[in-house]
Motif scaffolding. Sequence first.
Motif, short mmCIF file in Angstrom:
data_model
loop_
_atom_site.label_atom_id
_atom_site.label_comp_id
_atom_site.label_asym_id
_atom_site.label_seq_id
_atom_site.Cartn_x
_atom_site.Cartn_y
_atom_site.Cartn_z
N GLU A 10 0.82 -1.21 0.00
CA GLU A 10 0.00 0.00 0.00
C GLU A 10 0.86 1.26 0.00
OE1 GLU A 10 -3.62 1.13 2.83
OE2 GLU A 10 -3.79 -0.62 1.53
N THR A 51 -9.62 14.56 1.89
CA THR A 51 -10.43 13.68 1.05
C THR A 51 -9.67 12.45 0.58
OG1 THR A 51 -9.77 15.07 -0.80
CG2 THR A 51 -11.91 15.53 0.18
N SER A 53 -7.42 8.81 0.86
CA SER A 53 -7.48 7.65 1.74
C SER A 53 -6.26 7.67 2.66
CB SER A 53 -7.55 6.36 0.94
OG SER A 53 -6.40 6.23 0.17
N ASN A 54 -6.27 6.80 3.68
CA ASN A 54 -5.30 6.91 4.77
C ASN A 54 -3.84 6.96 4.35
OD1 ASN A 54 -7.42 6.91 6.41
ND2 ASN A 54 -6.99 4.97 7.46
N HIS A 339 -8.40 11.21 9.87
CA HIS A 339 -8.58 9.94 9.19
C HIS A 339 -8.91 8.81 10.16
CE1 HIS A 339 -6.72 12.11 5.86
NE2 HIS A 339 -7.39 11.26 5.12
#
Lengths: 513, 325, 161
Positions: A10, A51, A53-54, A339
Amino acid sequence: MDIFLHALAESLSWQSVAATFFGAIVGLVFGAIPGLTYSMALAMVLPITFTMSNTPAIAMLLGTYIGGMTGGAVSAILIGVPGTPSAAATVLDGEKMARQGKASIAIGIATISGCIGGVLSLMVMLVSVDALARVAISFGPAEITALVVFGLSTICGLSGGSLVKGLIGGVIGLMLMNIGQDPIDAVPRFTFGFTTMLQGVDLLVAMIGLFAVPHVVSVLATYWRGKELHIQTGDVRTEMPSFRLLISQKWNFLRSAAIGTIVGAIPGTGGPIAAFLAYDQAKRWSKTPETFGKGEVAGVVAPEASNHAVTGGAMIPLIGLGIPGDPATAIILGGLLIHGIQPGPLLFMEKPDVISSIYILFVLAYAITTLIQLFGVRVFVKALSIPPHLMAIGILVMCVIGSFAIRNSLFDVGVMCIVGFIAYWLIKAQIPVTPILLGLVLGPTLERESRTALIMSEGDMSIFVTSGPALAFWVLAVVIVAGQFIASMRERKAARTALAKPNEPAAIQETTA
Amino acid sequence: MTTKRDFTERVGLSAAAALGLMLVPMEAARADFPEKQVEMVTLFGGPAQTISQVLADMMSKNLPKPVITVSRPGGGGAIGYTYTQAAAPDGYTIVFNSSSISTVYYQGNLPFDYKAFAPIAQIGVEVPVLAVRADSGWKDLKSMVDATKAANKKLRVGISGLGSFTHLASAALFNRVGLQVIYIPYGEGRAPAELLGGRIDAALQWSSQFAPHVKAGTINVLCMTSKAKVELAVETVTCDSAGAAGLDQTIWRGLAAPAGTPPEVIAKLEEATKKAVESPEFVKAAQNLGFNPLFKSAKEFGAAVAAEDKEIGELMTELGLNKKK
Amino acid sequence: MTSLARDRLVGAVLLVVAIVWIALVLRTFPPAMVDSPTSSRTFPLASGIGLAVLSAIVLFGTFLPKKDGAEAGKVITVDALEWRSIAATFGFMITYFVALKYVGFVLATLVVLAAFLFFVLGKRSPWLLIGYPAGFAFGVWFILGKLMAVYLPRGELINLF
């Protein structure tokens, strides 16, 4: 292992890499411009991460933080004005190296030192985040007071010729920072009833005035004297530091990174203190301390390795306890919270993948920042081929914008001019700049922490010496001051004997100048 | 991906904004408010600034022109208030204000008070909580009060700054339960570390700062200083019910414009604020940051500010901190 | 001016500054808000006294017999060109400050930079006179102001963009 591999995948996705890249560029630009700091860069990219993602969001914040720390060295070296307070110590030798035509080596070594310092601090974090976080919170106001006094004791070593004038510099730095609102009682000091004066003298504003204004005056004077230095583009070699040079600094890297990690982990301290302590230690351990301040490579390595190690150090209480130690990590904390990531002891159990990602992204941010910097060196040094007098005016414009941008306040621009004016005459009076800077950086911390400690102990002075760490720093400070005193006595004796020999007057001139 | 989109959006927006500004004359009818970006002045860093950024983001979606946050810190808020108060009353300069307008005024650092501003809307409230170390063994307010009284010593309490809101709230609390206290001022956010480090006995701060430690079992939160129970990052009771009868100390946060701003402009801003505060995105972000959204219309907000100001003034007089008397 | 005379001047000026500073601390600071061993006066007072003592050492040191005569007799001057560059630097900053206050970043930078290049540095090349200020003003405006959302000074009277 699965968690780690997943986090790795990721973290190395193109979104995360792009986010880190964007953050690093923003950070580098903000860091390189005096007055714009990485805290501001972080506040600016924070809404963009809302806005996202983590993982890319963390990537962008870390990229900005680390890019901002690295950017500070560029202006410190090229124009002699530190881009961030943390890079203030880098000016001492970095600017001299640039004047000797070694700008690209200086920037290269600063970047590589920063990367090494940062990664070393990450390794410390990996091994013992929990234990170190606990050590960090054992530092209260009394211990920080002792640490700051230890930092101030370096004035003796960094004041150049006259100790009295060095001390005057330190006191003047402290006095400048006393103007404005009192940090404890919130009462106005020297404001003469004006609300705007409550803003007082900001550290960054004072630093810009101190470094930039005298620099511009002297560049213009050289220009009108017709003695301006013309550096042709061809003269500016984009030479990289050799491997051998890096190896020769190995102990310096380790020592400076250790100082940076520890200082960074203590809430309420930060980059500038770490950089000066590391610089002073590098000078003390060096076999050739007299070359410091004249373009010594170790004098660039120490502050840069140390202030970058602060990034890892500051992450220790943040990740381990959810406690931000400075404004920059407070903004990163805000970004994590938005988040839904709550740093603290439970994060390791609840979301080990996030912890792994943070570590990996930290390394990624260093890798990307270093690459951008090393490629960028070619472009940065081109700035030296602009005629200095035109460059000087540009510096002045940027300094005005930078001092405005800190608090969006024209008052700060005025303060910058006034501090610049004072600084010019102080330098003319041969009052050294470094102690003034130390007074500016350490003065407010010393006041805040020592007064807090005394409120806590209800006026009992023994609070400063009851804990082990505090006592250790006091002893170190005394050792340094005493050592300096003995050394200067010896020097004076040597100078006196040399004076007795009429055929060696040149030697005295060297040592006193 | 988002990076790229934001980047191009920014370029596009700025080009459009530049064109728009060049074409529209300086003085135009107010009916089209806003014709240029609205500046939201923020007074402090930290969580409050993050909240203001989220709010500005959400408001921008409900207005034809963006709302940007401009940080003007210093003097405990005095600098930002002075700037906004002196700005043209046209609605293009608004301030993300809070109870600090009253504390700064009574501290003697501001020559005007809340009446210099026209209220737009309340955004939310923040309720401080009282926290102690778990190893102190204090599970509720009463056990802490009893133990401290029995030991006949002064309690060390960490606050954000002398004369700050957390100072006032803790003074109100400890006066009610009759404890002798040493207040130790730390900057924002450092008190939890000091509490964990064992240098203070208790700290009055925001619940989100203690949340991870409460979960980890190292810190106990004893009570919240509001009279009515609100949902916080940490589950706890009100101090009012736990022995400090009558205690009601909360901080409000809202938006205000310089006095004299036309009512139709205020109405537009109020509408945009309402939509923003009630949007699910804002509610979620606020929850994560430990902030309690609570919308109040301009009228209600104005009344609340006035009532609060009176209370803070009285409390500061009682504590000998009021410099305006 | 010799370096001995310079030190005498520096010592005297700083001593006066320190005394005025101490007087201001004692006369203008409000009394302490809470009962505490240190107050808002402690540090300003300590640094004021510190400066007074140190500058007195410098001042009286100049009256002591000196060993290194060569160093003390070194002549230091501020010549016309140096005065000119001091005036140019601070003149630029003050003009720019006022311009920023009233006409905002872009216009102030364009006008003040061009004027400085023309009148003070004596540049006559139209490329430089137009290109440098315009490149600087719009470059900073676009990269910092627009792309990176840094808030640039806005004028009270006129605002381009």
